[in-house]
Design a protein around this motif. Structure first.
Motif, PDB file in Angstrom:
ATOM      1  N   ARG A  14       0.831  -1.216   0.000  1.00  0.00           N
ATOM      2  CA  ARG A  14       0.000   0.000   0.000  1.00  0.00           C
ATOM      3  C   ARG A  14       0.857   1.255   0.000  1.00  0.00           C
ATOM      4  NH1 ARG A  14      -1.593   3.402   3.843  1.00  0.00           N
ATOM      5  NH2 ARG A  14      -0.943   2.042   5.574  1.00  0.00           N
ATOM      6  N   LEU A  15       1.881   1.280   0.847  1.00  0.00           N
ATOM      7  CA  LEU A  15       2.719   2.470   0.940  1.00  0.00           C
ATOM      8  C   LEU A  15       3.532   2.701  -0.325  1.00  0.00           C
ATOM      9  CD1 LEU A  15       3.990   2.221   4.631  1.00  0.00           C
ATOM     10  CD2 LEU A  15       2.147   3.640   3.706  1.00  0.00           C
ATOM     11  N   ASP A  16       4.001   1.619  -0.949  1.00  0.00           N
ATOM     12  CA  ASP A  16       4.749   1.780  -2.198  1.00  0.00           C
ATOM     13  C   ASP A  16       3.893   2.422  -3.281  1.00  0.00           C
ATOM     14  OD1 ASP A  16       6.959   0.673  -1.042  1.00  0.00           O
ATOM     15  OD2 ASP A  16       6.767  -1.299  -2.007  1.00  0.00           O
ATOM     16  N   ARG A  17       2.600   2.205  -3.219  1.00  0.00           N
ATOM     17  CA  ARG A  17       1.675   2.793  -4.183  1.00  0.00           C
ATOM     18  C   ARG A  17       1.179   4.169  -3.708  1.00  0.00           C
ATOM     19  NH1 ARG A  17      -1.523   0.210  -8.114  1.00  0.00           N
ATOM     20  NH2 ARG A  17       0.128  -1.358  -8.174  1.00  0.00           N
ATOM     21  N   ARG A  18       1.590   4.570  -2.483  1.00  0.00           N
ATOM     22  CA  ARG A  18       1.209   5.855  -1.892  1.00  0.00           C
ATOM     23  C   ARG A  18      -0.305   5.984  -1.754  1.00  0.00           C
ATOM     24  NH1 ARG A  18       5.421  10.161  -4.772  1.00  0.00           N
ATOM     25  NH2 ARG A  18       7.344   9.135  -4.029  1.00  0.00           N
ATOM     26  N   LEU A  19      -0.900   4.902  -1.252  1.00  0.00           N
ATOM     27  CA  LEU A  19      -2.343   4.876  -1.036  1.00  0.00           C
ATOM     28  C   LEU A  19      -2.657   5.006   0.442  1.00  0.00           C
ATOM     29  CD1 LEU A  19      -3.540   1.940  -3.335  1.00  0.00           C
ATOM     30  CD2 LEU A  19      -4.144   4.353  -3.595  1.00  0.00           C
ATOM     31  N   THR A  20      -3.776   5.623   0.750  1.00  0.00           N
ATOM     32  CA  THR A  20      -4.264   5.632   2.123  1.00  0.00           C
ATOM     33  C   THR A  20      -5.050   4.342   2.375  1.00  0.00           C
ATOM     34  OG1 THR A  20      -6.342   6.721   1.532  1.00  0.00           O
ATOM     35  CG2 THR A  20      -4.446   8.139   2.068  1.00  0.00           C
ATOM     36  N   GLN A  21      -5.228   4.033   3.631  1.00  0.00           N
ATOM     37  CA  GLN A  21      -6.043   2.864   3.953  1.00  0.00           C
ATOM     38  C   GLN A  21      -7.476   3.004   3.438  1.00  0.00           C
ATOM     39  OE1 GLN A  21      -5.664   2.060   8.159  1.00  0.00           O
ATOM     40  NE2 GLN A  21      -3.728   0.949   7.889  1.00  0.00           N
ATOM     41  N   PRO A  22      -8.117   4.170   3.573  1.00  0.00           N
ATOM     42  CA  PRO A  22      -9.471   4.304   3.015  1.00  0.00           C
ATOM     43  C   PRO A  22      -9.529   4.084   1.503  1.00  0.00           C
ATOM     44  CG  PRO A  22      -9.063   6.027   4.614  1.00  0.00           C
ATOM     45  CD  PRO A  22      -7.743   5.345   4.385  1.00  0.00           C
ATOM     46  N   ALA A  23      -8.506   4.571   0.775  1.00  0.00           N
ATOM     47  CA  ALA A  23      -8.503   4.398  -0.678  1.00  0.00           C
ATOM     48  C   ALA A  23      -8.398   2.922  -1.050  1.00  0.00           C
ATOM     49  CB  ALA A  23      -7.366   5.193  -1.303  1.00  0.00           C
ATOM     50  N   LEU A  24      -7.511   2.194  -0.368  1.00  0.00           N
ATOM     51  CA  LEU A  24      -7.350   0.767  -0.652  1.00  0.00           C
ATOM     52  C   LEU A  24      -8.602   0.001  -0.253  1.00  0.00           C
ATOM     53  CD1 LEU A  24      -5.675  -1.605  -1.617  1.00  0.00           C
ATOM     54  CD2 LEU A  24      -4.631  -1.718   0.658  1.00  0.00           C
ATOM     55  N   ALA A  25      -9.175   0.354   0.886  1.00  0.00           N
ATOM     56  CA  ALA A  25     -10.387  -0.321   1.339  1.00  0.00           C
ATOM     57  C   ALA A  25     -11.510  -0.143   0.324  1.00  0.00           C
ATOM     58  CB  ALA A  25     -10.810   0.225   2.700  1.00  0.00           C
ATOM     59  N   GLY A  26     -11.628   1.055  -0.231  1.00  0.00           N
ATOM     60  CA  GLY A  26     -12.652   1.298  -1.232  1.00  0.00           C
ATOM     61  C   GLY A  26     -12.440   0.465  -2.485  1.00  0.00           C
ATOM     62  N   ALA A  27     -11.175   0.314  -2.902  1.00  0.00           N
ATOM     63  CA  ALA A  27     -10.883  -0.475  -4.094  1.00  0.00           C
ATOM     64  C   ALA A  27     -11.187  -1.953  -3.874  1.00  0.00           C
ATOM     65  CB  ALA A  27      -9.420  -0.299  -4.493  1.00  0.00           C
ATOM     66  N   LEU A  28     -10.906  -2.436  -2.673  1.00  0.00           N
ATOM     67  CA  LEU A  28     -11.119  -3.852  -2.377  1.00  0.00           C
ATOM     68  C   LEU A  28     -12.545  -4.149  -1.943  1.00  0.00           C
ATOM     69  CD1 LEU A  28      -7.836  -4.706  -0.391  1.00  0.00           C
ATOM     70  CD2 LEU A  28      -8.292  -4.994  -2.834  1.00  0.00           C
ATOM     71  N   GLY A  29     -13.323  -3.107  -1.654  1.00  0.00           N
ATOM     72  CA  GLY A  29     -14.698  -3.305  -1.228  1.00  0.00           C
ATOM     73  C   GLY A  29     -14.824  -3.814   0.195  1.00  0.00           C
ATOM     74  N   VAL A  30     -13.917  -3.361   1.079  1.00  0.00           N
ATOM     75  CA  VAL A  30     -13.957  -3.782   2.478  1.00  0.00           C
ATOM     76  C   VAL A  30     -13.937  -2.544   3.370  1.00  0.00           C
ATOM     77  CG1 VAL A  30     -12.764  -5.950   1.962  1.00  0.00           C
ATOM     78  CG2 VAL A  30     -11.431  -3.936   2.660  1.00  0.00           C
ATOM     79  N   ALA A  31     -14.150  -2.754   4.651  1.00  0.00           N
ATOM     80  CA  ALA A  31     -14.109  -1.652   5.607  1.00  0.00           C
ATOM     81  C   ALA A  31     -12.670  -1.218   5.849  1.00  0.00           C
ATOM     82  CB  ALA A  31     -14.751  -2.081   6.924  1.00  0.00           C
ATOM     83  N   VAL A  32     -12.496   0.063   6.179  1.00  0.00           N
ATOM     84  CA  VAL A  32     -11.160   0.572   6.492  1.00  0.00           C
ATOM     85  C   VAL A  32     -10.586  -0.173   7.694  1.00  0.00           C
ATOM     86  CG1 VAL A  32      -9.841   2.614   7.177  1.00  0.00           C
ATOM     87  CG2 VAL A  32     -11.754   2.842   5.571  1.00  0.00           C
ATOM     88  N   SER A  33     -11.443  -0.533   8.624  1.00  0.00           N
ATOM     89  CA  SER A  33     -10.972  -1.250   9.809  1.00  0.00           C
ATOM     90  C   SER A  33     -10.381  -2.618   9.437  1.00  0.00           C
ATOM     91  CB  SER A  33     -12.121  -1.441  10.807  1.00  0.00           C
ATOM     92  OG  SER A  33     -13.190  -2.156  10.216  1.00  0.00           O
ATOM     93  N   SER A  34     -10.870  -3.224   8.358  1.00  0.00           N
ATOM     94  CA  SER A  34     -10.324  -4.511   7.919  1.00  0.00           C
ATOM     95  C   SER A  34      -8.899  -4.335   7.417  1.00  0.00           C
ATOM     96  CB  SER A  34     -11.192  -5.121   6.815  1.00  0.00           C
ATOM     97  OG  SER A  34     -12.464  -5.466   7.301  1.00  0.00           O
ATOM     98  N   VAL A  35      -8.673  -3.343   6.571  1.00  0.00           N
ATOM     99  CA  VAL A  35      -7.325  -3.083   6.062  1.00  0.00           C
ATOM    100  C   VAL A  35      -6.380  -2.789   7.219  1.00  0.00           C
ATOM    101  CG1 VAL A  35      -5.912  -1.532   4.654  1.00  0.00           C
ATOM    102  CG2 VAL A  35      -8.147  -2.300   3.817  1.00  0.00           C
ATOM    103  N   SER A  36      -6.853  -1.982   8.174  1.00  0.00           N
ATOM    104  CA  SER A  36      -6.027  -1.637   9.328  1.00  0.00           C
ATOM    105  C   SER A  36      -5.672  -2.874  10.147  1.00  0.00           C
ATOM    106  CB  SER A  36      -6.763  -0.626  10.203  1.00  0.00           C
ATOM    107  OG  SER A  36      -6.021  -0.340  11.371  1.00  0.00           O
ATOM    108  N   SER A  37      -6.644  -3.746  10.382  1.00  0.00           N
ATOM    109  CA  SER A  37      -6.382  -4.932  11.195  1.00  0.00           C
ATOM    110  C   SER A  37      -5.471  -5.916  10.477  1.00  0.00           C
ATOM    111  CB  SER A  37      -7.700  -5.618  11.561  1.00  0.00           C
ATOM    112  OG  SER A  37      -8.370  -6.116  10.413  1.00  0.00           O
ATOM    113  N   TRP A  38      -5.536  -5.976   9.145  1.00  0.00           N
ATOM    114  CA  TRP A  38      -4.640  -6.862   8.396  1.00  0.00           C
ATOM    115  C   TRP A  38      -3.211  -6.346   8.438  1.00  0.00           C
ATOM    116  CZ3 TRP A  38      -8.387  -6.812   3.604  1.00  0.00           C
ATOM    117  CH2 TRP A  38      -9.523  -7.577   3.918  1.00  0.00           C
ATOM    118  N   GLU A  39      -3.057  -5.039   8.451  1.00  0.00           N
ATOM    119  CA  GLU A  39      -1.712  -4.454   8.437  1.00  0.00           C
ATOM    120  C   GLU A  39      -1.058  -4.438   9.816  1.00  0.00           C
ATOM    121  OE1 GLU A  39      -1.545  -0.653   6.584  1.00  0.00           O
ATOM    122  OE2 GLU A  39      -2.174  -1.383   4.605  1.00  0.00           O
TER     123      GLU A  39
END
Length: 341
Positions: free
Chosen positions: A21-46
């Protein structure tokens, strides 16, 4: 020896997901939106609080396999990836699954890949029977030193494959048998047919039954081997290569997989060759520890299904050694069928 990882502490997979995610310079909300999941999911995976399900790893691989998602922050389907992007998708997916542990057991043996059958169904490896004149005396049941395997053709290939399939499918009933001894119940299993049509009649019978686009025929330039010929064009023949002294320099192998016509929920795999080296090369293509990873990635990237395709390949021969074919090399691939049936 390092200390055990505490619950909620980032592990290698968590760090890798964050790095992508960081190499692509994405925020967690942006990645969560692309994957169709909650921001809290991306945060907990990281942060290691939770482990993403395997399906989400495939989404990560699809998203980060192409730079085209950078400007849109949306997921692109695997079918819409370019050839190079699909190769990167499979490479990244394999990496994340390895870190996740999806592909590993306690012994470290892969639990996915070409020779892993997720249904844990029975597997039967069918070998041809050596001609009577070529059998050792031990192949006779009347010999005091009788050894049943003495009658098996392509024994090197059978031993190589049997051990690998057993390790990749620890919960399955994996067995081998001479093709003439095949029982009715065996036809319901995942079938693997080893050997040329000259030695294993099952190859010829199955090819006729399935109407495969390739067959094996006698050729005066080859002698005791049967070369591969396209069924729709008898002028297209694929022959082994020999040195000036008659030594075999290169064989031709066939690797094909289709649904088992007797039980379409399972598979039929053919590993054939003009000579034994072609059979062994076809087997080693996806069992060799040093080559099976990138060869399987090629199969995944270039064929719509890993259960319906075929390949004719060059198999080099160096005296007693048979180097494993590299599917990434165009020189290796003689003919490809993205779909056989």
């Amino acid at each position: 020896m390092g200390r055990p990882r505490r619950q909620g502490e980032p592990d290698e997979l968590s760090r890798r997901l964050r790095q992508l995610r960081l190499d692509r310079r994405l925020t967690q909300p942006a990645l969560a939106g692309a994957l169709g999941v909650a921001v809290s999911s991306v945060s907990s995976w990281e942060n290691g609080a939770k482990v993403p399900p395997p399906a989400r790893l495939a989404d990560y691989a699809a998203f980060f396999a192409t730079p085209r998602t950078a400007g849109t922050a949306r997921l692109i389907g695997v079918a819409d990836l370019t050839e190079d992007e699909r190769l990167e998708y499979h490479r990244l997916k394999n990496e994340l699954e390895r870190l996740h542990g999806v592909q590993g057991t306690g012994a470290g043996e892969p639990q996915s890949g070409f020779w892993h059958f997720p249904d844990d169904g029975p597997v039967r490896i069918l070998c041809g029977k050596l001609p009577r004149d070529d059998r050792a005396p031990f192949a006779s049941g009347t010999n005091h030193n009788y050894m049943a395997l003495s009658a098996y053709a392509d024994l090197d290939s059978m031993v190589e494959l049997f051990g690998h399939v057993r390790a990749a499918n620890p919960g399955a009933d994996v067995g081998y048998e001479l093709a003439p001894r095949l029982e009715s119940d065996d036809l319901q299993a995942h079938l693997v047919v080893l050997g040329s049509a000259a030695i294993n009649q099952s190859v010829w019978l199955l090819a006729q039954q399935l109407e495969l686009p390739v067959r094996q025929v006698e050729d005066p330039d080859v002698g005791d081997g049967e070369v591969f010929e396209l069924t729709g064009d008898a002028r297209r023949r694929f022959r082994p290569q020999f040195g000036a002294d008659g030594r075999l320099l290169e064989d031709v192998g066939l690797l094909a997989r289709v649904p088992n016509p007797h039980n379409v929920s399972r598979t039929l795999t053919i590993c054939s060759g003009v000579f034994t080296r072609g059979v062994y090369g076809a087997v080693r293509t996806l069992t060799d520890d040093n080559a099976r990873g990138h060869n399987f990635e090629y199969v995944q990237a270039h064929f719509a299904s890993t259960t319906n395709f075929g390949l004719l390949i060059r198999v080099p021969v160096l005296d007693h050694a048979t180097p494993t074919p590299d599917l990434r090399s165009p020189h290796t691939r003689l003919q490809e069928w993205p779909e056989l049936l």
